[in-house]
Design a protein around this motif. Sequence first.
Motif, short mmCIF file in Angstrom:
data_model
loop_
_atom_site.label_atom_id
_atom_site.label_comp_id
_atom_site.label_asym_id
_atom_site.label_seq_id
_atom_site.Cartn_x
_atom_site.Cartn_y
_atom_site.Cartn_z
N PRO A 39 38.44 118.21 -50.81
CA PRO A 39 37.23 117.84 -51.55
C PRO A 39 37.56 117.03 -52.80
O PRO A 39 38.48 117.36 -53.54
CB PRO A 39 36.61 119.19 -51.92
N THR A 40 36.81 115.97 -53.04
CA THR A 40 36.98 115.15 -54.23
C THR A 40 35.68 114.43 -54.53
O THR A 40 34.99 113.98 -53.60
CB THR A 40 38.14 114.15 -54.05
N THR A 41 35.33 114.34 -55.80
CA THR A 41 34.11 113.62 -56.19
C THR A 41 34.40 112.77 -57.42
O THR A 41 35.26 113.12 -58.24
CB THR A 41 32.97 114.60 -56.54
N GLY A 42 33.69 111.67 -57.54
CA GLY A 42 33.79 110.84 -58.75
C GLY A 42 35.16 110.21 -58.92
O GLY A 42 35.90 109.94 -57.96
N PHE A 43 35.53 109.97 -60.18
CA PHE A 43 36.78 109.31 -60.53
C PHE A 43 37.95 110.24 -60.23
O PHE A 43 37.97 111.39 -60.68
CB PHE A 43 36.75 108.92 -62.01
N ARG A 44 38.92 109.75 -59.50
CA ARG A 44 40.07 110.58 -59.12
C ARG A 44 41.18 110.58 -60.16
O ARG A 44 42.24 111.19 -59.95
CB ARG A 44 40.60 110.12 -57.76
N GLY A 45 40.98 109.87 -61.25
CA GLY A 45 41.94 109.96 -62.35
C GLY A 45 43.09 108.99 -62.30
O GLY A 45 44.03 109.11 -63.09
N PHE A 46 43.06 108.03 -61.39
CA PHE A 46 44.14 107.04 -61.34
C PHE A 46 43.61 105.73 -60.78
O PHE A 46 42.58 105.68 -60.12
CB PHE A 46 45.30 107.54 -60.48
N THR A 47 44.35 104.66 -61.08
CA THR A 47 44.12 103.37 -60.44
C THR A 47 45.46 102.79 -60.01
O THR A 47 46.50 103.13 -60.56
CB THR A 47 43.42 102.36 -61.37
N VAL A 172 34.05 102.52 -63.90
CA VAL A 172 33.40 103.69 -63.29
C VAL A 172 33.25 104.80 -64.34
O VAL A 172 33.97 104.82 -65.34
CB VAL A 172 34.23 104.23 -62.10
N PRO A 173 32.33 105.76 -64.13
CA PRO A 173 32.24 106.92 -65.02
C PRO A 173 33.52 107.74 -64.95
O PRO A 173 34.18 107.80 -63.90
CB PRO A 173 31.04 107.70 -64.46
N ALA A 174 33.87 108.41 -66.04
CA ALA A 174 35.12 109.17 -66.10
C ALA A 174 35.03 110.52 -65.40
O ALA A 174 36.06 111.13 -65.09
CB ALA A 174 35.53 109.39 -67.56
N ASP A 175 33.82 110.99 -65.12
CA ASP A 175 33.66 112.31 -64.52
C ASP A 175 34.17 112.33 -63.07
O ASP A 175 33.97 111.38 -62.32
CB ASP A 175 32.20 112.74 -64.54
#
Length: 208
Positions: A39-47, A172-175
Amino acid sequence: MTFIESITLEVADPTAADRFYATAFGLGTQLRLRASEAPTTGFRGFTLSLTVSQPSTVNSLVDAAIDAGATPLKPASKSLWGYGGVVQAPDGTIWKVATSAKKDTGPATRESDEMVLLLGVADVTASKRFYVDRGLAVARSFGSKYVEFAAGSGPVKLALYKRRALAKDAGVPADGTGSHRLVLGGDAGAFTDPDGFAWEAASLTGTP
């Protein structure tokens, strides 16, 4: 010196993702894929960033990615530091294609010079210390805002950035919650960093 030997993206459909990356960016052994429904939602914290030689090559790769199914997040445009654009792959990974050059010096190509993994972290100073303790060498550091590690002989350069600043740069949003859907392979053994990014011994990572 410790460095990244491989990056594994966890995706719902490895076959479709492999087709996308081959078509959009021509990526081969730098990137590995593994099936996952975590499960994952929104920004995954990396690019992930591809550094290229000139603006026309940015356009070439961004256009190819969109044609292959990517979603544009930031259209390719000029900035103070150069020229670049951001897209999101069908598997959810955010990619930036950029160059420090502001003018073309030759025909457009689809060649990238460097891949950079930017991790969005809560505390750049603490994460820098964590990675230095595990053998990564700092190449550039800008206080508590940004850190870049030496790539060594690895195919990917690692850098740290504040999570909110990275999300803003990506458009993108940070959440976001859940799995990062990212696994790093290196010679420092298996561990998880302060922001939940997982490393595996290089021999245990998924196959290309």
